[in-house]
Enzyme design. Structure first.
Site, PDB file in Angstrom:
ATOM      1  CG  HIS A 174      -5.973   2.301   5.692  1.00 25.41           C
ATOM      2  ND1 HIS A 174      -4.571   2.200   6.031  1.00 25.41           N
ATOM      3  CD2 HIS A 174      -6.231   2.945   4.415  1.00 25.41           C
ATOM      4  CE1 HIS A 174      -3.973   3.051   5.347  1.00 25.41           C
ATOM      5  NE2 HIS A 174      -4.867   3.358   4.392  1.00 25.41           N
ATOM      6  CG  ASP A 201      -0.679   5.021   3.986  1.00 29.46           C
ATOM      7  OD1 ASP A 201      -1.069   5.334   2.638  1.00 29.46           O
ATOM      8  OD2 ASP A 201      -1.570   4.947   5.001  1.00 29.46           O
ATOM      9  CG  HIS A 211      -8.053   3.986   1.202  1.00 28.84           C
ATOM     10  ND1 HIS A 211      -7.493   3.450  -0.277  1.00 28.84           N
ATOM     11  CD2 HIS A 211      -6.846   4.645   1.741  1.00 28.84           C
ATOM     12  CE1 HIS A 211      -6.319   3.804  -0.250  1.00 28.84           C
ATOM     13  NE2 HIS A 211      -5.774   4.659   0.731  1.00 28.84           N
ATOM     14  CG  HIS A 237      -1.363   6.764  -1.303  1.00 24.71           C
ATOM     15  ND1 HIS A 237      -2.611   6.794  -1.765  1.00 24.71           N
ATOM     16  CD2 HIS A 237      -1.507   6.198   0.017  1.00 24.71           C
ATOM     17  CE1 HIS A 237      -3.489   6.381  -1.085  1.00 24.71           C
ATOM     18  NE2 HIS A 237      -2.853   5.705   0.080  1.00 24.71           N
ATOM     19  CG  HIS A 275      -2.043   1.043   1.051  1.00 23.14           C
ATOM     20  ND1 HIS A 275      -3.158   0.688   1.047  1.00 23.14           N
ATOM     21  CD2 HIS A 275      -1.800   2.283   1.116  1.00 23.14           C
ATOM     22  CE1 HIS A 275      -4.042   1.806   1.136  1.00 23.14           C
ATOM     23  NE2 HIS A 275      -2.982   2.893   1.186  1.00 23.14           N
TER      24      HIS A 275
END
Lengths: 425, 425
Positions: free
Chosen positions: B254, B308, B222, B61, B59
């Site tokens: 999450h 993340d 998410h 971004h 995960h």
């Protein structure tokens, strides 16, 4: 014009929010200026990055350090265990250890801490009249003296089996031993939970203060009982502090209960901390996520940080690295938008500043060394040069400690102790 | 006898609990043996330390990465903020960014991840039909292709303003764009909270599954709403999964609610995860300390880990380092002897093993690459050589990544990408 020993050129100072030159002479910060005119035997180009004071590690256990090492997997940490097992584990471990071995591990731990930028340590040391006696205090006192040019160390002997008379006697002897005439830092009375560990709140507190007042030394005690039991213990600790005129001489370490109690109870405890100038220390390994760090600091309570255990039978973790501690605290205290206050506060620039304070100035206040601590003219040149431009980025990027200076001497570079400063075998 | 390309000599393999030689040829693990007889063009002496598979970062971004950089203090993180501010911040930030700039930041993020030992990434990418359109998917797709010899990347476009028709269309287009004929990894449908973000649980779930089923791709969404709202959303996600025959194709990222719900509710959710083979991903930055990591893993739910955000306007933190993530998770999940279960579990050797699994095998299961993942003969030689002897010590000491190999090529050494593999400017 004579030359300085060292000049750090273009160093960012957080307190001034400015890039300056820092000149060091005879172990002391001699001059801080936009551009120091004189030259130096050694000039270090900092390039606008951060220079901070050496970290203050307000809570270590260097006598236990590396107990878990020596095998492929950490020893003594095979599975989770009840905290009541720590005492028997401790007795079992130290029964097999010599003073030389404990000294060697303590020196390795000191080296690890210094390489990470720590220049002040307060360490707790176990003493036990029933089993391993004063051996740990002997070892840590020796390590402190051997490493005197690397780090200032305060020793906190913590007697097991308090409040018996024998335990009071050995605690007294430990303070004497650790406070030899040459020792630059006074020893303090330590210990653990009056209720949970010693099963007698009143007699434990009385024993601690008896020994402390007799030798006129401070206290730094573990208060780990949770919830209202811990809160009540802190109430009584406050009352003993006031009754003995011990304002500003008592530190309560851990205080997990602060993360369990409701705000109105917390407010009353904070009033007491303020009245008796009590210091609080939290450690990243065991800080509870609801620890009211922001509230304590913004109430002007001294709240310092320690890295606690290093690879021993209590915790397998530990790199004696306050900057790593700050990163982990930040993530621990991140909060929960659903149910917990201060969501994201410790991700913010202000929150990261507070964590930085805890590993620097707040530690100096807890250790009572604030009169000589910090990047100011006249102070000992205990400094760290980072490869990041601010405390925030230093924490986030886990900045390289380019140089660590103790009393004006470069003792570590790029995270490694210089060989000529090695104190372990 | 011909020679191999590379042999890693005396490598500790966790799965076998044994020290072996690993021979690599033509990008693949060719032979694993106590002592490989043949020689190699390059032989690396591992000295009994750990060799593991490349980390799976489940995960990220990477489109947002480094948005906070470029100033002395992290940009966009001056103070704490409400999570509802993330969307306007995102729109504001990307309005100013070009595809080239986003690509460059994504490539830097990939380099940071690979240098830390990651060889598989799943990254979420924002798309927004009202403002910045498909630019982030264009950028990340380009970065993926440029960095194809460093890391395998799965792209998860997440459309804002779901469930409008325009948002469904742009999500569809994003999947097409990211699933070009050359792309080795399929794109997935992403998105955020049906309730908290999109204000319509049913229409959001329907929109997601409409797009996913039309293009026959999986989902990774998410689910951040807390407590029973999050629990209900997971119930409905499970039901949509079953109704669409999407077993083993859905990941819920999450799932903060799992850390809020009582055990009997959790047990029911775990039954559902098992029925629909749903994968869960948690991220160290925001994992709640009561996240039932142990319970999920011991119930055989796939629970992977992601690092993340990296230094953006959501979190200032981030080194794209799964090993750092595991250390922080361990400290976060340490527990509280007073009130919380699993006290000290994630300090223990077994607990640290579970965290290691989350950044390796569990990640491979979540990404659906378990058929080619791991240190076994015939698999791509995606490997990391550490300077510590076990996963436990690697996490604790934050081991140096001595060598990172991707498809049999050494692409990074001692935590630095080799210059010839650099993909950023």
């Amino acid at each position: 014009m004579s030359t300085y020993d060292i000049i750090l050129r273009n160093a960012y100072l957080m307190a001034r929010d400015q890039v300056v030159d820092i000149a060091i002479d005879d172990g002391v910060i001699a001059e801080i200026d936009d551009a120091v005119e004189r030259t130096a035997d050694r000039e270090i180009q900092v390039g606008g990055d951060l220079v901070g004071p050496g970290f203050v590690d307000s809570h270590m256990h260097i006598d236990k350090s590396f107990a878990a090492c020596g095998r492929r997997h950490p020893k003594g940490n095979d599975s989770a265990f009840d905290f009541r097992e720590i005492m028997p584990r401790e007795e079992e471990y130290f029964a097999e250890m010599t003073v030389d071995e404990i000294t060697e591990n303590a020196l390795k731990d000191i080296e690890m801490a210094v390489a990470a930028g720590t220049t002040y340590i307060r360490t707790h040391v176990a003493v036990n009249h029933e089993t391993f006696g004063l051996q740990n205090v002997e070892a840590v006192t020796r390590a402190r003296d051997v490493a005197a040019n690397l780090v200032d160390i305060q020793i906190v002997p913590a007697a097991r089996h308090i409040p018996s008379e024998e335990s009071k006697q050995i605690l007294h002897d430990a303070i004497e031993l650790a406070s030899g005439s040459e020792s630059p830092e006074p020893a303090l009375v330590g210990g653990s939970d009056p209720a949970g560990a010693n099963k007698d709140i009143e007699r434990t507190l009385k024993a601690w203060f008896d020994v402390a007042t007799k030798q006129d030394v401070g206290l730094d005690v573990h208060i780990q009982d949770g919830g209202t039991l811990g809160g009540y213990t802190l109430d009584r600790l406050h009352e003993y502090t006031e009754a003995n005129g011990y304002e500003d001489r008592v530190t309560a370490s851990h205080c997990y209960c602060l993360s369990h109690l409701p705000n109105h109870h917390l407010d009353r405890l904070i009033d007491q901390f303020t009245e008796s100038d009590m210091n609080i220390v939290t450690c990243y390994q065991s800080t509870r996520p609801t620890m009211p760090v922001r509230k304590l600091l913004e109430s002007n309570v001294t709240l310092a940080h320690g890295t606690d255990n290093d690879r021993d039978f209590v915790f397998p973790h530990g790199n004696a690295d306050s900057l790593e501690g700050a990163l982990i605290e930040s993530n621990k205290l991140h909060g929960d938008r659903t149910f917990v206050e201060d969501y994201r506060w410790f991700d913010s620039n202000e929150g990261l500043d507070q964590l930085w304070e805890m590993i620097t100035e707040q530690g100096a206040r807890a250790l009572g060394i604030e009169d000589r601590y910090g990047v100011s003219e006249g102070n000992p040149a205990d400094l760290v040069v980072f490869d990041e431009p601010s405390p925030q980025w230093a924490i986030i990027a886990q900045a390289t400690r380019r140089f660590v200076l103790k009393n004006g001497a470069v003792v570590a570079e790029d995270g490694e102790l210089l060989p000529e400063y090695s104190v372990s075998e």
